[in-house]
Scaffold this motif. Structure first.
Motif, mmCIF file in Angstrom:
data_model
loop_
_atom_site.group_PDB
_atom_site.id
_atom_site.type_symbol
_atom_site.label_atom_id
_atom_site.label_comp_id
_atom_site.label_asym_id
_atom_site.label_seq_id
_atom_site.Cartn_x
_atom_site.Cartn_y
_atom_site.Cartn_z
ATOM 1 N N LEU A 177 11.216 -2.458 0.827
ATOM 2 C CA LEU A 177 11.161 -2.091 -0.595
ATOM 3 C C LEU A 177 11.208 -0.581 -0.682
ATOM 4 O O LEU A 177 10.263 0.093 -0.266
ATOM 5 N N MET B 166 7.160 -2.690 -8.354
ATOM 6 C CA MET B 166 6.734 -2.937 -6.982
ATOM 7 C C MET B 166 5.964 -4.248 -6.883
ATOM 8 O O MET B 166 6.193 -5.053 -5.974
ATOM 9 N N SER C 165 0.572 5.717 2.218
ATOM 10 C CA SER C 165 1.947 5.574 2.682
ATOM 11 C C SER C 165 2.500 6.891 3.217
ATOM 12 O O SER C 165 3.088 6.937 4.304
ATOM 13 N N ASP D 197 5.133 2.940 9.636
ATOM 14 C CA ASP D 197 5.578 2.354 8.378
ATOM 15 C C ASP D 197 4.468 1.500 7.795
ATOM 16 O O ASP D 197 3.490 1.165 8.471
ATOM 17 N N ILE D 198 4.657 1.124 6.523
ATOM 18 C CA ILE D 198 3.595 0.435 5.797
ATOM 19 C C ILE D 198 4.032 -0.970 5.401
ATOM 20 O O ILE D 198 5.073 -1.154 4.778
ATOM 21 N N LEU D 199 3.239 -1.938 5.794
ATOM 22 C CA LEU D 199 3.453 -3.299 5.334
ATOM 23 C C LEU D 199 2.520 -3.524 4.149
ATOM 24 O O LEU D 199 1.293 -3.513 4.310
ATOM 25 N N LEU D 200 3.117 -3.700 2.990
ATOM 26 C CA LEU D 200 2.309 -3.787 1.764
ATOM 27 C C LEU D 200 1.938 -5.227 1.468
ATOM 28 O O LEU D 200 2.801 -6.100 1.389
ATOM 29 N N VAL D 201 0.658 -5.472 1.291
ATOM 30 C CA VAL D 201 0.197 -6.822 0.991
ATOM 31 C C VAL D 201 -0.589 -6.799 -0.312
ATOM 32 O O VAL D 201 -1.589 -6.099 -0.427
ATOM 33 N N THR D 202 -0.099 -7.557 -1.285
ATOM 34 C CA THR D 202 -0.756 -7.543 -2.591
ATOM 35 C C THR D 202 -1.258 -8.921 -2.972
ATOM 36 O O THR D 202 -1.581 -9.161 -4.137
ATOM 37 N N VAL E 167 3.592 -0.130 12.743
ATOM 38 C CA VAL E 167 3.441 -0.527 11.348
ATOM 39 C C VAL E 167 1.953 -0.679 11.048
ATOM 40 O O VAL E 167 1.200 -1.179 11.884
ATOM 41 N N ILE F 241 6.452 -7.455 2.710
ATOM 42 C CA ILE F 241 7.117 -6.277 2.165
ATOM 43 C C ILE F 241 6.818 -5.041 3.000
ATOM 44 O O ILE F 241 5.665 -4.718 3.257
ATOM 45 N N LEU F 242 7.879 -4.395 3.434
ATOM 46 C CA LEU F 242 7.726 -3.103 4.089
ATOM 47 C C LEU F 242 7.974 -2.026 3.033
ATOM 48 O O LEU F 242 9.085 -1.890 2.520
ATOM 49 N N LEU F 243 6.919 -1.296 2.724
ATOM 50 C CA LEU F 243 7.008 -0.327 1.624
ATOM 51 C C LEU F 243 7.457 1.028 2.143
ATOM 52 O O LEU F 243 6.844 1.584 3.057
ATOM 53 N N SER G 248 6.942 -7.572 -4.799
ATOM 54 C CA SER G 248 6.029 -8.002 -3.737
ATOM 55 C C SER G 248 5.582 -9.445 -3.944
ATOM 56 O O SER G 248 5.606 -10.251 -3.012
#
Lengths: 339, 339
Positions: free
Chosen positions: A64, A81, B85, B94-99, B61, A95-97, A85
């Motif tokens: 993303l 976003m 980030s 890198d950032i794995l975004l978890v929502t 990551v 999701i890789l932000l 997500s």
DNA sequence: ACTCTCTGCCGAACCGGTTCGACGGCTCTA
DNA sequence: TAGAGCCGTCGAACCGGTTCGGCAGAGAGT
């Protein structure tokens, strides 16, 4: 670390049998399947994502790419976003932000290294430098935001031209003949934020078609400046009976401006904005608006992206450009102009 | 896909030599190194992230677990996310975004499958269900937000107790003797948002110590309600000369409330908030504030996390709980009370 | 009783990197 | 000139999954 070999040993079968028992890609006797599942639970096995990615060439991760610019209203981006997500997760993807300033390079990095199966680009500009990188990448991509050249890309955006026409027509039908349009800051346009002038040009055209006077200006994206601007505009154009806002910061600032001037909508002034319902709720904006539907656009982009990722024939299908028709959310801030 | 085997062949060396030439982990002649580098450029080689992760057990990551709740002010969270980030990228991660709503399960998913080398938890609650999952995970983690039990965890947060005391003392020294404190909504507290009552309790204690009357209330997180609340409060406590805000929505709503009542800060009312400078700029808030420094906290969390990830001995060092001292950003909205 | 088929499992290869041990050739020293 | 040591390179194993081909055994058909 517990591997599939440990599971296989515990279940008294080979690694391949354990794998098939878990994936279901070949028939495995119910008894063995049970033993494997028991072993998984007992040992607490989870497949190693890197190993699986290596073997299957699928990471189940979507990149993303978000772009934050000083002169844009950041909270609006957050909704895109979250929409992306959530939609991705529902389809089994993480999701890789990526928020790097150099989006094109970052995009190359995550696609070349096969960290992601596909990519969503947010806030796409008219001539976005990320697009050439995306076109060269082996993974499919989807855009939220309409660039000048869509060839070879799946694109999703609000139909800003129709939004502009809808705003004008809506006011025209109510009887308004002189309107003010406050757009995003000029910087946004210069950087390639095409949606700004798309809406504005379409509104101007429609206005001249209808014989409506439309004063179009670029507004600031920060509060004190945009508040002053709104005051100035109302001073300068006392004959204007309607206000169109394509600028979140202006919308957020307007209630206090109206209050200070002793005006209320729609009695003294009709107002229509362009922002999301979520945004309206957060700031309790009492104005009717064209719904920008960030979650819906994000969801559409993800759905199309996942389709291309998962189906080989979908990869070869023609690319789509979907401009969703603006929907007007009526919050009763427009009416016939005062007589 | 171009692999390191292709590079090796093009350079006329073995795969291992190519690998060493690129990593520099063994001495390789300058000539061979040059040939390998040339081949990399010519073929456009980038290492496959999955294969590398499998071989090295490092993914580069970091997981970022963000929690969004209906009754919190979302834009504030965005800043923490960006801080984390950006800091991570600077260190090569890198950032794995978890929502996901179910943060504990999501955390288990990404740690068990070894998708991440470490994890940052945002918006940590007093008794956060994610913590037990994190403690059981093989990867290190860092928290932004102070939970009730910090054992075995690296924690970073603003010192909200000191913030509460600082607010009260600042007003006290200027001569104020009756103050109003507007906190976050009570829902936030009930859900375990401990920072709210930490600040509030400390403020109440300090007030009673100083002989200051302090009216503490929970405010709404949405605009119209919180605006009304502010008005009510000013009506109910006409003797109060200072306003303390631990509630972003209240801070955003206050300018128009003051304007409507014909008040200005600090002439009629001294105001001090608690939010980030970035937030203040976006909404052009003219109030002095305790800087909540989301980027700084995110950066600290990432730095500590990466230290633990990359150094085996750092893994065994005692865990840290760092509460950063509040800094007051003076925007000239406080003064001696009107006589 | 013999072949044929189908089911259910196994062994081995493969994905694309990294890393360890070994080895040839060179220089340096005794 | 033999032995020691170092430098640069290679081959092979390994990381932890997936997947293809094959094979044993049970059951069905004639």
């Amino acid at each position: 670390m517990v591997t599939i070999g440990d599971v296989a040993r515990a279940a008294g079968v080979s690694r391949s049998t354990a794998s098939y028992a878990l994936s279901g890609k070949r028939t495995i006797s119910a008894e063995v399947r049970q033993r494997v599942n028991d072993a998984v639970v007992e040992l607490g096995y989870t497949a190693n994502a890197g190993a699986r990615a290596l073997a299957t060439s699928k990471t189940m991760v979507i990149g993303l790419l978000a772009q934050f610019h000083e002169d844009e209203f950041a909270p609006a981006m957050l909704q895109y976003m979250l929409g992306v997500s959530d939609a991705a997760r529902e389809l089994g993807y993480d999701i890789l932000l990526v928020t790097e300033a150099d989006g094109a390079r970052a995009l190359g990095r995550i696609t070349d290294s096969r960290m992601v199966d596909g990519v969503v680009l947010l806030n796409v500009a008219e001539d976005d430098p990320r697009l050439s990188t995306l076109r060269a990448a082996p993974q499919p991509g989807a855009l939220v935001g309409l660039p000048g050249n869509c060839s070879g890309l799946d694109v999703f955006d609000l139909d800003f031209e129709e939004a502009g026409r809808t705003m004008v027509d809506h006011m025209y039908r109510l009887g308004h003949r002189e309107l003010i349009l406050v757009s995003q800051p000029e910087h946004v346009v210069e950087r390639g934020g095409a949606y700004v002038w798309r809406l504005q040009n379409a509104a101007l055209e429609q206005a001249s078609l209808r014989g409506v006077r439309l004063h179009a200006v670029f507004g600031d994206s920060k509060q004190p400046a945009v508040g002053r601007l709104l005051n100035d505009l109302l001073d300068t154009h006392p004959e204007a009976t309607g206000l169109l806002l394509n600028n979140e910061a202006a919308a957020a600032a307007l209630p206090s401006v109206l209050h200070a001037r002793g005006l209320s909508a729609p009695a003294d002034l009709s107002v229509i904005g362009r922002y999301s319902d979520e945004f309206a709720r957060t700031f309790s904006l009492p104005f009717s608006s064209i719904e920008s539907a960030p979650d819906r656009l994000g969801r559409m982009a993800i759905r199309q992206l996942v389709r291309r990722i998962e189906s080989p024939e979908a990869r070869k299908q023609p690319h789509v450009v979907r401009l969703v028709s603006p929907e007007l959310v009526d919050r009763r801030s427009t009416a016939a102009p005062p007589t």
